[in-house]
Design a protein around this motif. Sequence first.
Motif, PDB file in Angstrom:
ATOM      1  N   ALA A   9       0.841  -1.200   0.000  1.00 46.43           N
ATOM      2  CA  ALA A   9       0.000   0.000   0.000  1.00 46.43           C
ATOM      3  C   ALA A   9       0.876   1.250   0.000  1.00 46.43           C
ATOM      4  CB  ALA A   9      -0.922  -0.026   1.232  1.00 46.43           C
ATOM      5  N   ALA A  10       1.973   1.216   0.750  1.00 47.76           N
ATOM      6  CA  ALA A  10       2.872   2.373   0.826  1.00 47.76           C
ATOM      7  C   ALA A  10       3.489   2.625  -0.533  1.00 47.76           C
ATOM      8  CB  ALA A  10       3.961   2.113   1.871  1.00 47.76           C
ATOM      9  N   ASN A  11       3.887   1.537  -1.190  1.00 45.80           N
ATOM     10  CA  ASN A  11       4.475   1.679  -2.503  1.00 45.80           C
ATOM     11  C   ASN A  11       3.494   2.322  -3.452  1.00 45.80           C
ATOM     12  OD1 ASN A  11       6.851   0.597  -1.652  1.00 45.80           O
ATOM     13  ND2 ASN A  11       6.512  -1.428  -2.566  1.00 45.80           N
ATOM     14  N   MET A  12       2.245   1.812  -3.380  1.00 48.27           N
ATOM     15  CA  MET A  12       1.247   2.354  -4.287  1.00 48.27           C
ATOM     16  C   MET A  12       1.020   3.830  -3.985  1.00 48.27           C
ATOM     17  SD  MET A  12      -1.425  -0.841  -4.459  1.00 48.27           S
ATOM     18  CE  MET A  12      -2.559  -0.229  -5.704  1.00 48.27           C
ATOM     19  N   LEU A  13       0.995   4.171  -2.752  1.00 52.21           N
ATOM     20  CA  LEU A  13       0.788   5.582  -2.397  1.00 52.21           C
ATOM     21  C   LEU A  13       1.982   6.437  -2.853  1.00 52.21           C
ATOM     22  CD1 LEU A  13      -0.801   5.415   1.145  1.00 52.21           C
ATOM     23  CD2 LEU A  13      -1.791   6.476  -0.853  1.00 52.21           C
ATOM     24  N   ASP A  14       3.115   5.836  -2.859  1.00 50.56           N
ATOM     25  CA  ASP A  14       4.299   6.569  -3.302  1.00 50.56           C
ATOM     26  C   ASP A  14       4.300   6.737  -4.834  1.00 50.56           C
ATOM     27  OD1 ASP A  14       5.065   6.788  -0.724  1.00 50.56           O
ATOM     28  OD2 ASP A  14       6.627   5.242  -0.807  1.00 50.56           O
ATOM     29  N   GLY A  15       3.341   6.119  -5.521  1.00 46.19           N
ATOM     30  CA  GLY A  15       3.222   6.316  -6.953  1.00 46.19           C
ATOM     31  C   GLY A  15       4.116   5.393  -7.753  1.00 46.19           C
ATOM     32  N   ILE A  16       4.529   4.364  -7.133  1.00 49.82           N
ATOM     33  CA  ILE A  16       5.401   3.453  -7.859  1.00 49.82           C
ATOM     34  C   ILE A  16       4.601   2.724  -8.915  1.00 49.82           C
ATOM     35  CG2 ILE A  16       6.821   1.330  -7.605  1.00 49.82           C
ATOM     36  CD1 ILE A  16       7.536   2.473  -4.776  1.00 49.82           C
ATOM     37  N   THR A  17       3.345   2.480  -8.636  1.00 50.29           N
ATOM     38  CA  THR A  17       2.532   1.753  -9.611  1.00 50.29           C
ATOM     39  C   THR A  17       1.792   2.697 -10.512  1.00 50.29           C
ATOM     40  OG1 THR A  17       0.792   1.702  -7.965  1.00 50.29           O
ATOM     41  CG2 THR A  17       2.168  -0.280  -8.150  1.00 50.29           C
ATOM     42  N   GLY A  18       2.228   3.875 -10.591  1.00 56.60           N
ATOM     43  CA  GLY A  18       1.582   4.860 -11.461  1.00 56.60           C
ATOM     44  C   GLY A  18       0.728   5.819 -10.680  1.00 56.60           C
ATOM     45  N   ARG A  19       0.249   6.701 -11.404  1.00 53.99           N
ATOM     46  CA  ARG A  19      -0.516   7.797 -10.773  1.00 53.99           C
ATOM     47  C   ARG A  19      -1.819   7.299 -10.207  1.00 53.99           C
ATOM     48  NH1 ARG A  19      -0.544  13.229 -10.436  1.00 53.99           N
ATOM     49  NH2 ARG A  19      -2.704  13.969 -10.570  1.00 53.99           N
ATOM     50  N   LEU A  20      -2.130   7.783  -9.135  1.00 52.70           N
ATOM     51  CA  LEU A  20      -3.363   7.351  -8.479  1.00 52.70           C
ATOM     52  C   LEU A  20      -4.360   8.497  -8.492  1.00 52.70           C
ATOM     53  CD1 LEU A  20      -1.842   5.747  -5.284  1.00 52.70           C
ATOM     54  CD2 LEU A  20      -2.628   4.540  -7.297  1.00 52.70           C
ATOM     55  N   ASN A  21      -5.573   8.109  -8.774  1.00 52.11           N
ATOM     56  CA  ASN A  21      -6.559   9.178  -8.652  1.00 52.11           C
ATOM     57  C   ASN A  21      -6.903   9.389  -7.194  1.00 52.11           C
ATOM     58  OD1 ASN A  21      -8.332   7.128  -7.896  1.00 52.11           O
ATOM     59  ND2 ASN A  21      -9.230   6.936  -9.943  1.00 52.11           N
ATOM     60  N   ASP A  22      -7.660  10.375  -6.932  1.00 57.35           N
ATOM     61  CA  ASP A  22      -7.950  10.758  -5.533  1.00 57.35           C
ATOM     62  C   ASP A  22      -8.653   9.656  -4.759  1.00 57.35           C
ATOM     63  OD1 ASP A  22      -6.746  13.145  -6.027  1.00 57.35           O
ATOM     64  OD2 ASP A  22      -8.605  14.307  -6.106  1.00 57.35           O
TER      65      ASP A  22
END
Lengths: 352, 648
Positions: free
Chosen positions: B438-451
Amino acid sequence: MIERSWMRFRDSLFDNLKSKIQNRKWTGIVAIGVAIAMCGAVAQAQQPKKVYRIGYLSQFEPARESSRSEAIRVALRELGYVEGQNIAMEYRYAEGKPDRFPELAADLVRLKVDIIVAAGGSVIVQAAKNATKTIPIVMMGGGIDPVEAGLVESLARPGGNVTGLTLLSGELGGKRLELLKAAVPKLARVAVLYDPANPPTVREVKEVLPVPARALGLTIRSWEVRAADEFERVFAAVTKWRADGLYVPGAPLMAANQKRIAGLALKSRLPSVYGNRGYVDAGGLMYYGANLVDSNRRVAYYVDRILKGAKPADLPVEQPTKFELVINLNTAKQLGLPIPYDVLRWADEVIK
Amino acid sequence: MRTLRSLIENLKSKIENFGALRVVQVFRGRQRGRLLRHYFLISVLLIAGGLIVSGLLEIYFRVHENREQLALLQKEAATVAAVKIEKFIQDVETSMRSAAKGLDIGRQTSSDYRFELKRLLFLAPAITEAVIISVDGIQQARQLRLLVSSVNRETNISGSAAFQRAKQGHSYFGPVYLVRGSEPYMTMALPIEEFKGNIVGVLQAEVNLKYVWDVVSGIKPGKAGYAYAVSRSGELIAHPDISLVLRGRKVSDLDQVWAAFQPVSDDHGRALTVARNLQGKQVISSFALVPRLDWAVFIERPVEEAHEALYSSLLRTSGLLLTGLALALFASFFVARRVIRPLRVLGEGVDRIASGDMGFRVDLKTGDEIETLAGEFNRMAGALQEAYSRLEEKVAERTRELVAANDQLKELDKLKSRFLSNVSHELKTPLTAIVGLAANMLDGITGRLNDKQREYLSDIRASSDRLARLIKDLLDLSIIEAGRVELRPAPFALASLVREVANSLRPVAEQKLINIQVISTEASPTVWADRDRIAQVLTNLIGNAIKFTSPQGRVMVSAQMNGGAWAEVTIGDTGPGIPAEEAERIFDEFYQFTRPGIESRGVGLGLAISKKLVEMHGGKIGVKSEMGKGSIFYFTVPVQPAMDAAVR
């Protein structure tokens, strides 16, 4: 509880006893106690009872009085009064001198005796009575009625400090003359001796005797005797008067000269009758009057009652109940007088 | 063991209260000895009663017999006295009769008369005057003892009672009169008969009754007894104390004299009278009448003398009675003691058993009911002992079972802890992966996240964090419970730790505008404990305080000494407070204290862990709270290395 307390009590008792027995002080105390108790007992045993003093007022001299006083002493001893132990006797002898009575009575009163025994007639009693109103006086038999003599209020209740015996001697004068007449049938003139200083006999001679004398058909003439040394003269006068009989009433002066009178009567060849038994024993012819055998014992009875607290005022005066006729046949023989059988047979005692 | 003791005590008290078993009470307390008294009194009453009754009966009969005997004796004595007095008068009468026989009025001369009269006076000294009177009442002859014997022919005495009576052929005995107011006299008269029935004259005599004195004074019944004669009119005729007679004493005022002349048919009934004599002394009086003279003769004895024999016998009887009583007292005392002693032994037995000496047996050989009772008692004690031992056995068995169950439970608990730690451990690994990813995803490693994605991922991370904490707590607790925590105690300054922890939590507090105050009054107490663990406890408690305190509240932490061996830390807040009924339970595992409006985080293990940690140090943890005002949590920490704390 009971058991325990009992045991405690028992133990304490034993201990106490043991210690007390062992304790010498205790034994000492016991010994002293016993000694004191014994002393007390001995003292009590030895303690003399009150010694009563009995004054004895006699009209005679010791020798003449001794038989009577000795009899009284014996009678007192029978009632438990022993001279020297619980009674002390104070004898006073008038030796036949009536004028000495007051002085001797006063002497006894001074000694503060407990009782005065008045061994004599009413005069001696009167003398004692004059000397004291408090010390009980025991009469031994006066010749006259003590009521009339003013010695007591009545026989039943004497009321004063005088009580005792009365012999009714003064009453018997007539009877004596009667008996003399019976013994000497031809009796006509009787001489009477009296002490004018002795009121009872004066009264008897002057007032009592004339009546029976008249009844018996006798002429009586009285002769005064004032002192012992007058008897010879009086008897001479009596003989001169041609008396054929003699009567001597009881009186201290006469009583003191019994032997002389009886002797003179015999010498004068006078059949005589007396108011006192002693004359006959001394050679007189006849006596009629109270039997005195009991009287000494009665005197002791009065002394006993009074010492035990009875008031003489309440002790009735006793009269004699037994009378006796005593005839001295020796004298009759000497007089050449045949005593009629009718007189002799009724005599209570005949002296041969 | 303890329960059994109390059971027996209970039983004892019940026995004591049980009325039927009062006997037992006798041996206790104040009641002790009453039975002895009872026995003693009863036997004394019985024996003494018997003795007294028999003694009294004896005395009663003896008094009765004595009275009767006395009555008989005295009556007899009175009769004898009466006969003697009558004989005296009769002798006088006989003398007179014989004199009368010798008289022959009309044919004799007066000298013959005189002879007879002289003879009469000679034979009967009591006669002082004798008169011969012709039938027409004229004196024929007269003889006097004291006076000249003159005959009075003038007076006619035919009217006199004496003459009248004698003329009718009877003997006359006149009333008593006093001569010279002193001596008692009596007139006697009898007829002079030519032959039987032909009366030719009267012989009259005056008799001096003083002579009766000789008769009377010779009668001396007993030691102080005496006799006296009284005429019907109450004149004393004769009395040993002659002065009474001479004084003319009337004795009609004496009860016994009055009674004697009363006509009573039953002579026996008045045989014996107790009366007062002339001296006022109590006497026993008997009398006999002399009917011819109308006199009564009395015999009197002082009461004391008459009863002397009786008194001595009474004394003897009462002496015996007293001795008997004393013996009875002793005897009954010892008998009572004999009865009581075995009872007491029995009572002691009861006491011994009651105090737990089950093996005690009473040894009594009295050979009576008490021995039987002792046997019964021993039997009961045996039964009791048996029951007692059986009970003990059962208790031991139960205890063994309980220990086994306990062990089982402990095993289960351990299993639970291991399970928990295993589970937590197993949970931790995937959770770490979730958090990391989850931290990785929040850090944008898996691409941009929408809100939306960012928001959800943040929630996942936060929840995972919470889960991780929860697991950590669970793990902690399970480790503690499994006993696998080892304390590493060392001395450190408590105050500085408190300040450190408070400071670390200050940011959280400031978010809620809560002020944390650290009050350290004393010069920093040094404690002996595992610093990290105490820090954990402090963190938990201060964290809770912050959590439950509403914004702008206050949290106060203090550390001070509590006694010589303990330091105490208190954490106060201005929260809503904890209800008293929940105050105990908040330290339980998984207990969640919820308050409306207050967000609750955590799984409720914090306080349970804190409690375990404090207790591992040997300290105490607790809470004082007041609703609406706040709560104060406190715990203690040892100052010195304590045995307990060190070992655990």
